[in-house]
Write an enzyme that holds these catalytic residues in place. Structure first.
Site, PDB file in Angstrom:
ATOM      1  N   CYS A 250       9.798  -6.322   0.004  1.00 18.09           N
ATOM      2  CA  CYS A 250       9.816  -5.724  -1.343  1.00 18.09           C
ATOM      3  C   CYS A 250      11.236  -5.783  -1.887  1.00 18.09           C
ATOM      4  O   CYS A 250      11.813  -4.770  -2.299  1.00 18.09           O
ATOM      5  CB  CYS A 250       9.275  -4.296  -1.311  1.00 18.09           C
ATOM      6  SG  CYS A 250      10.098  -3.193  -0.148  1.00 18.09           S
TER       7      CYS A 250
ATOM      8  N   GLY B  29       0.824   2.397   5.412  1.00 20.43           N
ATOM      9  CA  GLY B  29      -0.496   1.932   5.783  1.00 20.43           C
ATOM     10  C   GLY B  29      -1.361   1.345   4.689  1.00 20.43           C
ATOM     11  O   GLY B  29      -2.540   1.060   4.925  1.00 20.43           O
TER      12      GLY B  29
END
Length: 456
Positions: A389, A277
């Site tokens: 990522c 989050g």
């Protein structure tokens, strides 16, 4: 980090004659009682973690969450075990090269894991030699590897005697990176693979994103991108302002994709694959109406807890983002897609060892599926930022080129948008960070991001 010995916690040996003759206290010849070893949750948990990664290609965090010992351990023991296992994984190739001359043949995997942990303590964690040797032998005995206790004692003593001299002449950068990853990272530019490897050899610092108007915690370094960096090992829950929701943990590089979406107050935005989050919070703090999607119920619960602590109003949905459709077309979508996560190896060194080249094909298929879904969610002219990522070509540039088939038009990032990190802007107008950037500040995670608009 000094991993302490648990010798002071050793239980008393049973008195002579007290249960000494029972089968469970005899060795294989039945002549002497088996040695009593100390309880040592730190090394037991680290042993389970390392075996999970090496033998089962299981994520470090997954093994930690499943370990019965970890569930009952003191939080400090859990943290120490995490750091010990991570150190062994961070230097896995080097440790294997150091141990090889002292072994006549390859030992069973559990024995190898115990030896790797012991060597990591001696060479990289400043554990006193007597503690590293003794606790490694005890670990063998606790885990049913008593026949290898003598080998463990001999090998650990040799490593302790050789010390740092055993590292001389070793190309640690190359040894600690799987060959397929080293080859792929060489395509990122001259010297980049070695710069990444050197950054991965150090434990990552703690980066925070602050709520607007909040003062940085004492001792924090303000990074060029606005993140606050604190030393590795800082306990975030003990920082003033944590419970008040003044900040959240987020690597400096991880803040960039949401920033590039340029969300405005009142816009309706979806954050796909949103947990835990950090990017969701970035979007919500702008005043946008944010819907956060996450298909894993446990990860979604963690996201909800984070939003509650941060006092942010976010709509959460437990669903597969590839099949979800909003009630009305969206203004913007942030897609931080599931990937190999090779860019996060500073914090998650297991990422280097649990993925194989053939795993990328399945990830690419999932990434394309999510790009199709994201395009379907947007209104004409709506914005999308795709991010991973990962340091792998297949998950970054190759996916951007595929996205053009889905009604998405490239919207190159402009130099002024990355003025605080100009080296991260590629000639194509994409974002590319890697752990070797900011070497004097401790590096950053590796991210790739590209921006699109939906064609009319």
């Amino acid at each position: 980090m000094n991993i302490p010995s648990s010798e002071s916690q050793k239980p008393k040996r049973p008195a002579r004659g007290h249960n000494a003759g029972s089968p469970k206290n005899r060795n294989r010849k039945g002549s002497r009682p088996a040695p009593v070893t100390s309880p040592d949750p730190t090394r037991d948990i680290a042993f389970d973690i390392l075996r999970g990664v090496i033998e089962n290609r299981r994520m470090l965090e997954t093994t930690l969450s499943r370990s019965p010992d970890a569930k009952t351990a003191d939080p400090r023991d859990r943290a120490a075990a995490h750091r010990l296992a991570a150190a062994a994984l961070r230097h896995l190739g080097t440790l294997s090269a150091v141990l090889e001359p002292f072994l006549r043949k390859e030992p069973p995997e559990p024995v190898r894991a115990a030896l790797l942990l012991g060597a990591a303590q001696l060479l990289f964690l400043e554990t006193p030699p007597h503690a590293a040797v003794g606790t490694t032998v005890d670990l063998m005995r606790r885990r049913g590897l008593t026949p290898f206790a003598g080998l463990s004692n001999a090998v650990m003593r040799k490593v302790a005697a050789g010390g740092a001299g055993l590292l001389e002449g070793l190309d640690q950068d190359r040894l600690n990176i799987p060959p397929w990853l080293w080859s792929s990272w060489k395509t990122l530019g001259p010297g980049v693979a070695r710069a990444i490897a050197r950054a991965l050899s150090h434990e990552a610092a703690l980066d925070l994103t602050l709520r607007p108007g909040v003062a940085a915690p004492e001792g924090g370094e303000v990074l060029p991108t606005g993140s606050i960096r604190l030393p590795a090992g800082t306990r975030v829950t003990e920082l003033p302002g944590f419970m008040e929701g003044d900040f959240w943990v987020q690597d400096a590089a991880a803040t960039l994709p949401a920033r590039l979406l340029a969300v405005k107050s009142g816009e309706h935005v979806a954050d796909l694959c949103a947990a835990p989050g950090g990017k969701t919070a970035q979007l919500a703090i702008t005043g946008a109406r944010v819907t956060a999607l996450e298909r894993d119920p446990n990860r979604l619960e963690r996201l909800k807890q984070n939003m509650e602590r941060l006092r942010l109003d976010v709509t959460t949905v437990c669903t597969d983002a590839a099949t979800w459709q909003p009630d009305a077309p969206l203004d913007a979508v942030l897609l931080d897609a599931p990937c190999s996560a090779t860019g996060t190896a500073r914090r998650h060194p297991d990422a280097l060892w649990i993925k194989r080249p053939r795993d990328l094909a399945a990830l690419n298929e999932a990434q394309d599926s999510l790009l199709v879904a994201a395009a379907r969610m947007l209104k004409p002219g709506g914005r999308l930022v795709y991010a991973v990522c990962s340091l792998q070509q297949e998950e970054g540039p190759d996916r951007v080129r595929a996205a053009e088939k889905y009604g998405l038009k490239s919207d190159p990032i402009r130099p002024n948008e990355l003025a605080d990190l100009p080296e991260a802007l590629t000639p194509e107008g994409w974002l590319r960070t890697h752990p070797g950037m900011w070497p004097d500040r401790g590096g950053m995670d590796g991210f790739f991001a590209a921006r699109f608009v939906k064609a009319s």
